[in-house]
Design a protein around this motif. Structure first.
Motif, PDB file in Angstrom:
ATOM      1  N   GLY A 282     -10.141  18.534  -8.779  1.00  8.39           N
ATOM      2  CA  GLY A 282      -8.900  19.268  -8.539  1.00  8.39           C
ATOM      3  C   GLY A 282      -7.681  18.637  -9.172  1.00  8.39           C
ATOM      4  O   GLY A 282      -6.547  18.966  -8.814  1.00  8.39           O
ATOM      5  N   ALA A 283      -7.884  17.740 -10.150  1.00  7.36           N
ATOM      6  CA  ALA A 283      -6.745  17.102 -10.824  1.00  7.36           C
ATOM      7  C   ALA A 283      -5.938  18.149 -11.588  1.00  7.36           C
ATOM      8  O   ALA A 283      -6.494  19.017 -12.252  1.00  7.36           O
ATOM      9  CB  ALA A 283      -7.234  16.014 -11.768  1.00  7.36           C
ATOM     10  N   LEU A 284      -4.607  18.041 -11.496  1.00  4.60           N
ATOM     11  CA  LEU A 284      -3.709  18.965 -12.164  1.00  4.60           C
ATOM     12  C   LEU A 284      -3.117  18.298 -13.401  1.00  4.60           C
ATOM     13  O   LEU A 284      -2.531  17.217 -13.320  1.00  4.60           O
ATOM     14  CB  LEU A 284      -2.572  19.381 -11.222  1.00  4.60           C
ATOM     15  CG  LEU A 284      -2.958  20.076  -9.915  1.00  4.60           C
ATOM     16  CD1 LEU A 284      -1.707  20.338  -9.076  1.00  4.60           C
ATOM     17  CD2 LEU A 284      -3.708  21.376 -10.179  1.00  4.60           C
ATOM     18  N   ASP A 285      -3.269  18.942 -14.534  1.00  4.58           N
ATOM     19  CA  ASP A 285      -2.649  18.464 -15.778  1.00  4.58           C
ATOM     20  C   ASP A 285      -2.378  19.689 -16.637  1.00  4.58           C
ATOM     21  O   ASP A 285      -3.235  20.127 -17.390  1.00  4.58           O
ATOM     22  CB  ASP A 285      -3.561  17.475 -16.499  1.00  4.58           C
ATOM     23  CG  ASP A 285      -2.897  16.851 -17.720  1.00  4.58           C
ATOM     24  OD1 ASP A 285      -1.700  17.116 -17.935  1.00  4.58           O
ATOM     25  OD2 ASP A 285      -3.560  16.111 -18.460  1.00  4.58           O
ATOM     26  N   PHE A 286      -1.176  20.221 -16.525  1.00  8.47           N
ATOM     27  CA  PHE A 286      -0.878  21.502 -17.150  1.00  8.47           C
ATOM     28  C   PHE A 286      -0.983  21.441 -18.663  1.00  8.47           C
ATOM     29  O   PHE A 286      -1.568  22.314 -19.289  1.00  8.47           O
ATOM     30  CB  PHE A 286       0.515  21.978 -16.729  1.00  8.47           C
ATOM     31  CG  PHE A 286       0.822  23.374 -17.187  1.00  8.47           C
ATOM     32  CD1 PHE A 286       0.255  24.463 -16.537  1.00  8.47           C
ATOM     33  CD2 PHE A 286       1.663  23.610 -18.267  1.00  8.47           C
ATOM     34  CE1 PHE A 286       0.517  25.760 -16.962  1.00  8.47           C
ATOM     35  CE2 PHE A 286       1.930  24.895 -18.697  1.00  8.47           C
ATOM     36  CZ  PHE A 286       1.361  25.982 -18.041  1.00  8.47           C
ATOM     37  N   ALA A 287      -0.400  20.408 -19.276  1.00  4.48           N
ATOM     38  CA  ALA A 287      -0.328  20.394 -20.737  1.00  4.48           C
ATOM     39  C   ALA A 287      -0.641  19.045 -21.364  1.00  4.48           C
ATOM     40  O   ALA A 287      -0.400  18.863 -22.556  1.00  4.48           O
ATOM     41  CB  ALA A 287       1.059  20.866 -21.189  1.00  4.48           C
TER      42      ALA A 287
ATOM     43  N   LEU B 247       5.024  18.008  -1.049  1.00  2.00           N
ATOM     44  CA  LEU B 247       6.169  18.681  -0.431  1.00  2.00           C
ATOM     45  C   LEU B 247       5.864  20.119  -0.044  1.00  2.00           C
ATOM     46  O   LEU B 247       6.610  20.728   0.728  1.00  2.00           O
ATOM     47  CB  LEU B 247       7.366  18.645  -1.379  1.00  2.00           C
ATOM     48  CG  LEU B 247       7.898  17.247  -1.725  1.00  2.00           C
ATOM     49  CD1 LEU B 247       9.131  17.343  -2.606  1.00  2.00           C
ATOM     50  CD2 LEU B 247       8.211  16.466  -0.452  1.00  2.00           C
ATOM     51  N   ALA B 248       4.772  20.665  -0.571  1.00  2.00           N
ATOM     52  CA  ALA B 248       4.344  22.015  -0.198  1.00  2.00           C
ATOM     53  C   ALA B 248       3.258  21.981   0.872  1.00  2.00           C
ATOM     54  O   ALA B 248       2.615  23.003   1.148  1.00  2.00           O
ATOM     55  CB  ALA B 248       3.849  22.765  -1.427  1.00  2.00           C
ATOM     56  N   GLY B 249       3.051  20.806   1.467  1.00  2.00           N
ATOM     57  CA  GLY B 249       2.119  20.694   2.587  1.00  2.00           C
ATOM     58  C   GLY B 249       0.709  20.302   2.242  1.00  2.00           C
ATOM     59  O   GLY B 249      -0.199  20.465   3.062  1.00  2.00           O
ATOM     60  N   ASN B 250       0.498  19.746   1.025  1.00  2.00           N
ATOM     61  CA  ASN B 250      -0.853  19.363   0.618  1.00  2.00           C
ATOM     62  C   ASN B 250      -0.865  17.913   0.147  1.00  2.00           C
ATOM     63  O   ASN B 250      -0.906  17.638  -1.061  1.00  2.00           O
ATOM     64  CB  ASN B 250      -1.353  20.291  -0.488  1.00  2.00           C
ATOM     65  CG  ASN B 250      -2.775  19.966  -0.933  1.00  2.00           C
ATOM     66  OD1 ASN B 250      -3.552  19.358  -0.185  1.00  2.00           O
ATOM     67  ND2 ASN B 250      -3.117  20.347  -2.154  1.00  2.00           N
ATOM     68  N   PRO B 251      -0.827  16.949   1.064  1.00  2.00           N
ATOM     69  CA  PRO B 251      -0.785  15.539   0.665  1.00  2.00           C
ATOM     70  C   PRO B 251      -2.028  15.086  -0.087  1.00  2.00           C
ATOM     71  O   PRO B 251      -1.974  14.111  -0.842  1.00  2.00           O
ATOM     72  CB  PRO B 251      -0.635  14.795   1.994  1.00  2.00           C
ATOM     73  CG  PRO B 251      -1.135  15.750   3.031  1.00  2.00           C
ATOM     74  CD  PRO B 251      -0.799  17.121   2.533  1.00  2.00           C
ATOM     75  N   SER B 252      -3.156  15.779   0.081  1.00  4.08           N
ATOM     76  CA  SER B 252      -4.382  15.365  -0.599  1.00  4.08           C
ATOM     77  C   SER B 252      -4.249  15.478  -2.115  1.00  4.08           C
ATOM     78  O   SER B 252      -4.914  14.762  -2.861  1.00  4.08           O
ATOM     79  CB  SER B 252      -5.572  16.199  -0.116  1.00  4.08           C
ATOM     80  OG  SER B 252      -5.407  17.565  -0.451  1.00  4.08           O
ATOM     81  N   GLN B 253      -3.365  16.381  -2.590  1.00  5.32           N
ATOM     82  CA  GLN B 253      -3.192  16.524  -4.039  1.00  5.32           C
ATOM     83  C   GLN B 253      -2.613  15.256  -4.647  1.00  5.32           C
ATOM     84  O   GLN B 253      -2.970  14.875  -5.756  1.00  5.32           O
ATOM     85  CB  GLN B 253      -2.281  17.706  -4.357  1.00  5.32           C
ATOM     86  CG  GLN B 253      -2.214  18.037  -5.836  1.00  5.32           C
ATOM     87  CD  GLN B 253      -3.550  18.494  -6.399  1.00  5.32           C
ATOM     88  OE1 GLN B 253      -4.174  19.405  -5.864  1.00  5.32           O
ATOM     89  NE2 GLN B 253      -4.013  17.854  -7.470  1.00  5.32           N
ATOM     90  N   LEU B 254      -1.762  14.597  -3.899  1.00  3.74           N
ATOM     91  CA  LEU B 254      -1.189  13.337  -4.383  1.00  3.74           C
ATOM     92  C   LEU B 254      -2.274  12.285  -4.550  1.00  3.74           C
ATOM     93  O   LEU B 254      -2.272  11.522  -5.517  1.00  3.74           O
ATOM     94  CB  LEU B 254      -0.112  12.848  -3.426  1.00  3.74           C
ATOM     95  CG  LEU B 254       0.610  11.554  -3.804  1.00  3.74           C
ATOM     96  CD1 LEU B 254       1.272  11.672  -5.167  1.00  3.74           C
ATOM     97  CD2 LEU B 254       1.645  11.202  -2.738  1.00  3.74           C
ATOM     98  N   PHE B 255      -3.228  12.267  -3.630  1.00  7.66           N
ATOM     99  CA  PHE B 255      -4.347  11.329  -3.739  1.00  7.66           C
ATOM    100  C   PHE B 255      -5.198  11.645  -4.964  1.00  7.66           C
ATOM    101  O   PHE B 255      -5.598  10.739  -5.717  1.00  7.66           O
ATOM    102  CB  PHE B 255      -5.209  11.379  -2.481  1.00  7.66           C
ATOM    103  CG  PHE B 255      -6.495  10.612  -2.605  1.00  7.66           C
ATOM    104  CD1 PHE B 255      -6.517   9.233  -2.478  1.00  7.66           C
ATOM    105  CD2 PHE B 255      -7.694  11.274  -2.874  1.00  7.66           C
ATOM    106  CE1 PHE B 255      -7.697   8.514  -2.611  1.00  7.66           C
ATOM    107  CE2 PHE B 255      -8.881  10.567  -3.012  1.00  7.66           C
ATOM    108  CZ  PHE B 255      -8.880   9.181  -2.876  1.00  7.66           C
ATOM    109  N   VAL B 256      -5.472  12.936  -5.197  1.00  3.74           N
ATOM    110  CA  VAL B 256      -6.285  13.334  -6.350  1.00  3.74           C
ATOM    111  C   VAL B 256      -5.594  12.933  -7.647  1.00  3.74           C
ATOM    112  O   VAL B 256      -6.228  12.396  -8.573  1.00  3.74           O
ATOM    113  CB  VAL B 256      -6.547  14.854  -6.328  1.00  3.74           C
ATOM    114  CG1 VAL B 256      -7.195  15.309  -7.637  1.00  3.74           C
ATOM    115  CG2 VAL B 256      -7.440  15.222  -5.152  1.00  3.74           C
ATOM    116  N   GLN B 257      -4.291  13.169  -7.728  1.00  3.26           N
ATOM    117  CA  GLN B 257      -3.547  12.818  -8.939  1.00  3.26           C
ATOM    118  C   GLN B 257      -3.581  11.317  -9.195  1.00  3.26           C
ATOM    119  O   GLN B 257      -3.780  10.860 -10.325  1.00  3.26           O
ATOM    120  CB  GLN B 257      -2.093  13.279  -8.814  1.00  3.26           C
ATOM    121  CG  GLN B 257      -1.902  14.788  -8.692  1.00  3.26           C
ATOM    122  CD  GLN B 257      -2.415  15.568  -9.876  1.00  3.26           C
ATOM    123  OE1 GLN B 257      -3.475  16.185  -9.808  1.00  3.26           O
ATOM    124  NE2 GLN B 257      -1.684  15.540 -10.965  1.00  3.26           N
TER     125      GLN B 257
END
Length: 397
Positions: free
Chosen positions: A154-159, A337-347
């Motif tokens: 679920g890592a986010l990397d737009f560009a 900040l949108a309520g999903n702290p797990s995304q910070l861990f994934v990043q």
């Protein structure tokens, strides 16, 4: 097929292509005049060699059928099956997608050159660049964008914050450690010889970056518009912040302002399609702060000669950007900040994995090239300059 989407992505590919000589000019103005041609021509040589590598094998390694989440298969070897029909899940031809991604591969290799300018053999540079693109860039691109394990996480990397800037920045550190510092590093003056050239290169980068980020929407839609505005906002915030930081210490230097802009562009790259333009302001400000003080720290230590601060601007700047994506994401994904702290861990986990792999793999490649053919020129060749010793021509009469 959507003709507007196809036109936008093809135009964006051309914008990214413009960034590659932009890198050459940006770097070329910062070296001593005896190495100006050598530094600029790195980017043009890479435009040729990596473009060919990409169509022959790079594209399939990055975007071929997934093998264990690690690498793409050889189903698109030599662009087999890559044609004019719409790509599955997109409204553009697979050829359009391929050439857009080719520009990312080319510019990533170009970015690394700033770490070893003024001392590398041109032949060794070519071998290192081809090996690095194949063994470092292509696998990481697959991990994030080609259906690999970081995408599954679920890592986010737009560009390309992870794929382009972290991989290039960390690899710059590794090869700088292997090749060693320039003769006289820390003792002799090594001031930029032509700051206007650097400013021109930065202007091309800022302009081309709209294709880099907004083009990554892969459609002429609202996400592209958001990425466009967020990109400009982060660059503006970082350039302004760097200006005030340098003003406080000495003077608001032109070199500092354009370096800040590039750091802000690198930082917003992973986030551009996931955050609002307002969120791009703290991302740009943060990029300037971490980049500015990273340069002071690295240069102050005088242990590693990352000649043109690739690690600080791209590696560390985009590390902040990837982490910030996990904080500020609110479009198509949710961050802290949108309520999903797990995304910070994934990043954070994705950053750590790519840092380690990029450093270790690049260190091994650089050591192997050094052992096989030597990475750097001789002392006399370095003293006379790489323009004359490697290319037989000088930039100035």
């Amino acid at each position: 097929m959507n003709s507007a989407d196809n036109a936008w992505v093809l135009f964006s590919a051309a914008l990214v292509l413009l960034m590659i000589p932009g890198v050459g000019l940006f770097y070329g103005g910062m070296v001593r005049k005896k190495n100006a041609i050598s530094t600029i021509i790195f980017s043009f040589a890479i435009m040729g060699t990596i473009s060919l590598q990409w169509i022959l094998v790079g594209y399939t390694l990055a975007f071929g059928t997934d093998i264990g989440g690690v690498i793409g298969g050889l189903d698109h070897l030599g662009l087999r099956g890559v044609g004019m029909e719409a790509m599955e899940g997109l409204s553009i031809p697979s050829l359009t997608f391929m050439i857009f991604q080719a520009m990312f591969a080319v510019i990533t290799v170009s970015l690394i050159t700033g770490s070893y300018v003024e001392r590398i053999k041109f032949s060794s540079f070519l071998v290192f660049s081809l090996a690095w693109a194949t063994l470092v860039y292509d696998p990481i691109a697959h991990w994030v964008w080609g259906g690999g394990f970081l995408s599954a996480m679920g890592a986010l990397d737009f560009a390309g914050g992870i794929v382009v800037h972290i991989s290039a920045g960390v690899s710059a550190l590794a090869i700088a450690m292997v090749i060693g510092p320039r003769r006289g590093f820390g003792r002799d003056p090594m001031e930029p010889h032509n700051i206007p050239t650097t400013v021109l290169g930065a202007a091309l980068l800022w302009f081309g970056w709209f294709g880099f980020n907004a083009g990554s929407a892969l459609a002429a839609d609202g996400i592209a518009a958001n990425a466009f505005v967020a990109t400009n906002t982060s660059a503006a915030a970082a350039a302004t912040t760097w200006m005030f930081l340098s003003w406080r210490d000495r003077a608001p230097s032109a070199l500092g302002i354009v370096t800040g802009a590039v750091a802000g562009l690198a930082a917003i790259t992973p986030a551009a399609g996931f955050v609002t333009p307002i969120a791009a302001v703290p991302i740009g400000v943060g990029a300037a702060i971490v980049g500015y003080y990273a340069i002071l720290f690295i240069r102050g230590g005088r242990r590693v000669d990352d000649s043109l601060d690739v690690l600080a601007c791209h590696g560390i700047g985009s590390t902040w950007g990837v982490v910030a994506t996990g904080i500020f994401a609110s479009i198509g994904a949710s961050g802290l900040l949108a309520g999903n702290p797990s995304q910070l861990f994934v990043q954070t986990a994705a950053v750590a994995i790519v840092w380690v792999y990029s450093f270790v793999a690049t260190f091994v490649i650089a050591k192997a090239v050094d052992a096989a053919m030597g990475l750097r020129v001789g002392n006399d060749e370095e003293a006379v300059g790489l323009d004359i010793s490697q290319h037989g021509e000088g930039a100035y009469v």
